[in-house]
Design a protein around this motif. Structure first.
Motif, short mmCIF file in Angstrom:
data_model
loop_
_atom_site.label_atom_id
_atom_site.label_comp_id
_atom_site.label_asym_id
_atom_site.label_seq_id
_atom_site.Cartn_x
_atom_site.Cartn_y
_atom_site.Cartn_z
N GLY A 4 0.82 -1.21 0.00
CA GLY A 4 0.00 0.00 0.00
C GLY A 4 0.85 1.26 0.00
O GLY A 4 0.58 2.21 -0.74
N LEU A 39 2.25 1.79 -3.37
CA LEU A 39 1.24 2.31 -4.30
C LEU A 39 1.06 3.81 -4.11
O LEU A 39 1.03 4.58 -5.07
CB LEU A 39 -0.09 1.63 -4.06
CG LEU A 39 -0.38 0.41 -4.90
CD1 LEU A 39 -1.74 -0.13 -4.54
CD2 LEU A 39 -0.34 0.75 -6.37
N ILE A 40 0.90 4.21 -2.84
CA ILE A 40 0.69 5.63 -2.57
C ILE A 40 1.88 6.43 -3.06
O ILE A 40 1.74 7.48 -3.71
CB ILE A 40 0.44 5.87 -1.06
CG1 ILE A 40 -0.82 5.13 -0.62
CG2 ILE A 40 0.33 7.35 -0.76
CD1 ILE A 40 -1.09 5.21 0.84
N VAL A 61 2.01 6.71 -6.85
CA VAL A 61 1.06 7.66 -7.41
C VAL A 61 1.50 9.10 -7.14
O VAL A 61 1.43 9.96 -8.01
CB VAL A 61 -0.35 7.42 -6.83
CG1 VAL A 61 -1.28 8.53 -7.19
CG2 VAL A 61 -0.89 6.10 -7.31
N MET A 62 1.96 9.34 -5.91
CA MET A 62 2.29 10.73 -5.57
C MET A 62 3.60 11.19 -6.21
O MET A 62 3.76 12.35 -6.52
CB MET A 62 2.41 10.89 -4.05
CG MET A 62 1.21 10.44 -3.26
SD MET A 62 -0.31 11.27 -3.70
CE MET A 62 -0.09 12.82 -2.91
N PHE A 103 -3.39 15.77 2.84
CA PHE A 103 -2.06 15.34 2.41
C PHE A 103 -2.04 14.59 1.10
O PHE A 103 -1.08 14.65 0.36
CB PHE A 103 -1.43 14.46 3.50
CG PHE A 103 -0.97 15.25 4.68
CD1 PHE A 103 -1.62 15.13 5.90
CD2 PHE A 103 0.08 16.12 4.59
CE1 PHE A 103 -1.21 15.87 6.99
CE2 PHE A 103 0.50 16.87 5.67
CZ PHE A 103 -0.15 16.74 6.89
N LEU A 104 -3.10 13.82 0.80
CA LEU A 104 -3.03 12.93 -0.36
C LEU A 104 -4.05 13.25 -1.44
O LEU A 104 -3.69 13.54 -2.57
CB LEU A 104 -3.22 11.48 0.09
CG LEU A 104 -2.15 10.93 1.03
CD1 LEU A 104 -2.52 9.53 1.47
CD2 LEU A 104 -0.81 10.91 0.34
N ARG A 159 -4.06 16.40 -4.02
CA ARG A 159 -3.17 16.59 -5.17
C ARG A 159 -3.63 15.85 -6.41
O ARG A 159 -3.06 16.02 -7.47
CB ARG A 159 -1.76 16.09 -4.80
CG ARG A 159 -1.18 16.90 -3.69
CD ARG A 159 0.04 16.23 -3.06
NE ARG A 159 0.05 16.51 -1.64
CZ ARG A 159 0.46 17.66 -1.13
NH1 ARG A 159 0.90 18.61 -1.92
NH2 ARG A 159 0.42 17.87 0.17
N LEU A 160 -4.65 15.01 -6.26
CA LEU A 160 -5.00 14.15 -7.40
C LEU A 160 -6.36 14.47 -8.00
O LEU A 160 -6.91 13.65 -8.71
CB LEU A 160 -5.01 12.69 -6.94
CG LEU A 160 -3.64 12.12 -6.61
CD1 LEU A 160 -3.78 10.67 -6.24
CD2 LEU A 160 -2.72 12.21 -7.80
N LEU A 181 -4.28 5.14 -5.77
CA LEU A 181 -4.10 5.75 -4.46
C LEU A 181 -5.08 5.15 -3.46
O LEU A 181 -4.71 4.79 -2.34
CB LEU A 181 -4.32 7.26 -4.54
CG LEU A 181 -4.25 7.95 -3.17
CD1 LEU A 181 -2.82 8.05 -2.71
CD2 LEU A 181 -4.89 9.31 -3.21
#
Lengths: 320, 286
Positions: free
Chosen positions: A292, A295-296, A299-300, B79-80, B83-84, B95
């Motif tokens: 996981g 994956l994160i 993507v980031m 935080f995540l 941005r997407l 994600l």
């Protein structure tokens, strides 16, 4: 860092070296042949997903439906009397291409979200179907008693996986060359065009939906062959080969290698399976946790996986 | 048979409670969030830990579950997710799958892989007589909660300025931003609210579905069905779809146990073919 320019001839040499290196693992890694077979099978599976996802642009998290369908098709054929391995592959190819074509009418319509849902829905539906039809598929125990006759009548499937490895290697190579042929043909160029700008393809008269359906059907067929290979080399078909988890896993493999690039699926499979094998003794929760996190992070931070990164450093063309 | 329908409705209310947040975020932010079950799980484990380890009462635990899940949603959004918003759906899917995997692993580590024990509070235990039938109190409570949340959400979305802003941003994000609506802050608040509702639903599901670390994966398909079949971006759409899913699933499993969950998947595919934008699509899509 300036990109290195590689001429097409040299690139072809690199490809040949890659396949030869894979092949020589037969001699260099005699204890790990089962792992190498699995790497190639999942590599083929990821390449098939790439056809649908990277090239045709169909977002699907349900491709294991075809992988599992191919596995069960080949397994059932062998279990009910006809053990010849190549016929099993052929049956899986035909069944899954047909299934993919029928399902493409559901999938190639509507918005991304609906499409995603339908692919997930079909995958879990087939999983549930396989689970319920226990007398046929063996249910959650899996399909057992699958014995495969020797390849060409001479090479038996042995415990060390030698025949399995050579068999899988040859089939994967042939299928990969076939996929490559399709993707470099005018059909493949249409797909790339559709991916870049669907509207313009419609404007020049290209039958976009029909092309996407064909791409999905072919991708399903190749996934089915990969599944059949797994069934034949492991002589077992489990319920998890058709499950959502398997779909998510192959998607991770493809993203790791890089979508939209021919070798992405194979590279991703090599890295993923080797790392998985290395950490095999780890608690499953830890594996899931790090997967996981990866994956994160992917993507980031990363764009395009391993092949995407490579493409930033290596350009194909004539050296100036 | 009435009991089966009643149970189905209660189950549907639970799916609605968890799914409505997903509908709002999917319709508002156009973000494919497969990790919605994670926030429900956060709420469920908060409530369970408070009740089992600290002896807190049921209703305060529900409130705490809401707050905990909303906070988790706020942190992750900041935080995540933020941005997407303009990214490719594939990135969003990856994600959210990553978040699901991490959450499943973390909760397995801290709470163990088995189902959480749960004791009903005395006021919700037992049966009560309703229109001549004996119905479970807990299921009645679930239905009341669902209807209450539906009413509150419709009120908030329909009658408040905040609701008007959300509806504007769902209809046309760019123009809404152009009229001066602070879309980023709206997303932040709405996402947290959606996650909070999911947490509430997760806490309520302790008594009906059972809570274990694989909860987000097990019930992912059900939440997605409720949202997609109902119509992402609306409140009443998922409500209708949740009732449909709940009743069909419970009735199917009761009358045709061999079919199992098969029936609901077939219904989903048929519904998506007939109405690809949902039973009650949001404006501009129908």
């Amino acid at each position: 860092m300036n990109p290195i320019t590689v001429s097409p001839a040299r690139l072809r040499a690199v490809e040949v070296v890659f396949w030869l290196a894979l092949g020589t693992s037969f001699f260099l890694l005699p204890d790990k042949l089962t792992l190498m077979s699995q790497i190639m099978i999942f590599g083929l599976f990821a390449v098939s997903l790439d056809m649908a996802l990277g090239y045709a642009g169909i977002l699907t998290v349900g491709h294991a439906a075809f992988f599992g369908a191919g596995a069960y098709a080949a397994g059932l054929l062998a279990k009910h009397g006809w053990n010849e391995p190549f016929s099993g592959l052929l049956l899986a190819l035909l069944v899954c291409t047909a299934l993919g074509y029928v399902l493409s009418y559901l999938v190639v319509r509507g918005a991304d979200l609906t499409r995603l849902m339908i692919t997930i829905g079909v995958c879990v539906l087939l999983t549930e179907l396989a689970n319920r039809l226990t007398p046929i598929t063996g249910g959650s125990d899996g399909l057992q008693g699958v014995t495969i006759a020797p390849v060409f009548g001479a090479f038996e499937f042995d415990l060390f996986g030698r025949t399995a490895f050579v068999y899988a290697y040859c089939i994967v190579l042939v299928m990969f060359l076939g996929v490559r042929l399709v993707l470099r043909s005018p059909f493949g160029l249409t797909l790339r065009g559709i991916h870049d700008s669907r509207r313009r393809m419609l404007a020049i008269g290209s039958p976009v939906d029909a092309r996407l359906r064909m791409a999905y059907a072919l991708s399903a067929g190749v996934a089915g062959v990969a599944g059949a290979l797994l069934a034949q080399t492991t002589q077992f078909v489990g319920l998890e080969s058709i499950s959502f988890n398997r779909s998510a896993e192959v998607m991770i493999i493809l993203v790791l290698g890089g979508t939209g690039r021919l070798y992405g699926g194979l590279i991703g499979a090599i890295i993923y399976m080797l790392v998985h094998d290395w950490f095999a003794n780890l608690n499953p929760e830890f594996w899931m946790f790090w997967l996981g996190i990866f994956l994160i992070a992917a993507v980031m931070l990363g764009r395009g996986g391993v092949m995407g990164a490579l493409s930033r450093f290596v350009k194909i063309g004539r050296a100036s | 048979m009435q009991i089966v329908i009643f149970d189905g409705v209660a189950y549907g209310m639970l799916l609605f409670l968890i799914g409505v947040g997903l509908s709002i975020t999917m319709g508002l932010m156009n973000f494919v969030n497969l990790a919605h079950g994670t926030f429900a799980m956060v709420g469920g484990y908060t409530a369970s830990a408070l009740m089992n380890r600290f002896g807190v009462g049921f209703f305060p635990s529900l409130a705490a579950a809401f707050v905990a899940a909303a906070s988790a949603g706020a942190v992750l959004e900041f935080f995540l997710y933020r941005r997407l918003y303009r990214a490719h759906p594939l990135d969003q899917v990856l994600l959210s799958i990553g978040i699901v995997f991490v959450s499943v692993a973390v909760f397995t580590y801290f709470f163990g892989p088995t189902m959480q024990p749960f004791t009903l509070p005395p006021i919700l235990d037992g049966r009560v007589s309703l229109l001549g039938f004996e119905v479970g109190r807990y299921r009645l409570f679930l239905i009341l909660c669902g209807v209450l949340v539906l009413a509150c959400l419709l009120l908030v979305l329909g009658k408040t300025r905040y609701g008007a802003m959300v509806r504007a941003a769902v209809d046309n994000q760019r123009v809404a931003g152009g009229t001066g609506i602070h879309v980023q802050r709206l997303f932040f608040l709405t996402f947290s609210l959606g996650c909070g509702l999911a947490g509430l639903g997760g806490a309520l599901s302790l008594g009906m579905l059972g809570l274990e670390p694989s909860f987000p994966l097990k019930y992912l398909v059900y939440f997605l069905i409720v949202v997609c079949v109902g119509g992402a971006g609306t409140i009443t759409g998922p409500f209708v779809a949740a009732l449909l899913v709940g009743v069909i699933d419970v009735a199917g499993k009761y009358y045709l146990p061999e079919a199992g969950a098969f029936l609901i998947y077939v219904v989903m595919i048929i519904m998506l073919l007939v109405r690809p934008n949902g039973i009650i699509p949001r404006k501009g899509l129908a």
